[in-house]
Design a protein around this motif. Structure first.
Motif, PDB file in Angstrom:
ATOM      1  N   ASN A 199       0.827  -1.213   0.000  1.00 30.95           N
ATOM      2  CA  ASN A 199       0.000   0.000   0.000  1.00 30.95           C
ATOM      3  C   ASN A 199       0.859   1.259   0.000  1.00 30.95           C
ATOM      4  O   ASN A 199       0.534   2.260  -0.644  1.00 30.95           O
ATOM      5  N   THR A 221       2.123   1.910  -3.362  1.00 29.37           N
ATOM      6  CA  THR A 221       1.063   2.520  -4.173  1.00 29.37           C
ATOM      7  C   THR A 221       0.966   4.014  -3.892  1.00 29.37           C
ATOM      8  O   THR A 221       0.811   4.833  -4.809  1.00 29.37           O
ATOM      9  N   ALA A 234       3.657   5.896  -5.626  1.00 31.20           N
ATOM     10  CA  ALA A 234       3.358   6.079  -7.050  1.00 31.20           C
ATOM     11  C   ALA A 234       2.341   7.193  -7.260  1.00 31.20           C
ATOM     12  O   ALA A 234       2.447   7.999  -8.202  1.00 31.20           O
ATOM     13  N   GLN A 235       1.356   7.264  -6.358  1.00 30.05           N
ATOM     14  CA  GLN A 235       0.346   8.320  -6.474  1.00 30.05           C
ATOM     15  C   GLN A 235       0.964   9.697  -6.241  1.00 30.05           C
ATOM     16  O   GLN A 235       0.581  10.679  -6.884  1.00 30.05           O
ATOM     17  N   SER A 250      -5.799   7.269   2.796  1.00 32.22           N
ATOM     18  CA  SER A 250      -5.000   6.043   2.755  1.00 32.22           C
ATOM     19  C   SER A 250      -3.963   6.025   3.875  1.00 32.22           C
ATOM     20  O   SER A 250      -3.745   4.992   4.509  1.00 32.22           O
TER      21      SER A 250
END
Length: 293
Positions: free
Chosen positions: A114, A117, A120-121, A149
């Motif tokens: 996570n 991720t 990357a965002q 998140s």
């Protein structure tokens, strides 16, 4: 006459000075509005860049926590392996604890994914800001999603840490009971001349015998026997210590006996549950020294 008429017609198509001034004023107004809009967008981009930096720092902190938790899980797995090899009677319980550690490790791996991720965002968000093609609403939506998140990951890490603490306490209780039980089995099999001390060992053995291998049950047995031992099997007690054993207790300079006396002194001031297993172990060492076993 024809030439004069031609010039007259061309001049009718010209802008008057007033028209020119009006057009210039209109263009200047539009330029001012565009400049203001550009400044506003630049300020928004700077604010969003700051928010991205903050989110990046938060993610790095979470990565450090996940690394620490992974190290703790590795330690717990090692302790489970050692306990499995030395405690056959507790194989089923230890297997369950190892399953818990595996589950925790899997959850940590999920959290790591996570976080990747999120990284990357954040890269995508930085690219969007650099290109200056996104609206403020688009950027705000992405930041809100990232913040949610991060909050979820933080809660999951806290849950994992709490589960690891409980698991570590259970493993410690199992190890303490195993250590006491092993030493006690040797003492039960030995020949102890002092009748009262022999009875004390038998009483401890009976009190620490159970078909249950639940960590909480075993810890409760250790606590109960430690309390009995403290109240009945030291110099001030009447159940176990004979005159000769009391004299040895008071005069011996053996390290084990001195440590046992020191622990009794500390426990007399304030009972410390963390020392319960050590009290029983050192009482066994005291009897071994007294009986020269």
């Amino acid at each position: 006459m024809l030439i004069g008429m031609s010039v007259s017609c061309e001049k009718q198509d010209w802008f008057s000075p007033e028209d020119v001034d009006a057009l210039k004023a209109q263009h200047q107004t539009q330029l001012n509005e565009l400049t203001f809009a550009n400044n506003t967008l630049t300020t928004s981009a700077a604010d969003l860049t700051t928010q991205v930096t903050t989110l990046t720092t938060t993610v790095e902190t979470l990565q450090a926590e996940v690394t620490s938790l992974t190290t703790s899980n590795t330690t717990l797995s090692s302790e489970n392996t050692t306990l499995t090899a030395t405690n056959t009677a507790n194989t089923t319980t230890i297997s369950g604890l190892n399953d818990d550690v595996t589950d925790l490790t899997a959850q940590v791996a999920t959290l790591t994914g996570n976080i990747a991720t999120l990284d990357a965002q954040i890269v995508t968000l930085n690219t969007t800001i650099t290109n200056s093609g996104a609206t403020t609403t688009d950027l705000t939506t992405q930041i809100t999603t990232l913040t949610t998140s991060v909050t979820t990951l933080t809660a999951q890490v806290a849950t994992l840490e709490a589960a690891a603490d409980v698991l570590e306490a259970d493993i410690l209780a199992m190890k303490n009971f195993k250590s006491i039980r092993d030493k006690l089995d040797v003492m039960v099999a030995a020949t102890i001349a002092d009748v009262n001390l022999n009875k004390a060992i038998d009483s401890l053995s009976i009190g620490l015998t159970s078909t249950s291998i639940t960590p909480s049950v075993l810890k409760g047995l250790v606590t109960a026997e430690a309390n009995w031992l403290f109240n009945n099997a030291v110099t001030s007690g009447t159940t176990s210590m004979t005159t000769s054993a009391t004299a040895f207790y008071n005069t011996s300079t053996d390290t084990n006996v001195v440590n046992y006396k020191t622990l009794i002194t500390e426990l007399t001031a304030a009972w410390n549950a963390a020392k319960e297993p050590q009290l029983i172990l050192w009482f066994i060492e005291f009897i071994k020294e007294y009986e020269n076993l």
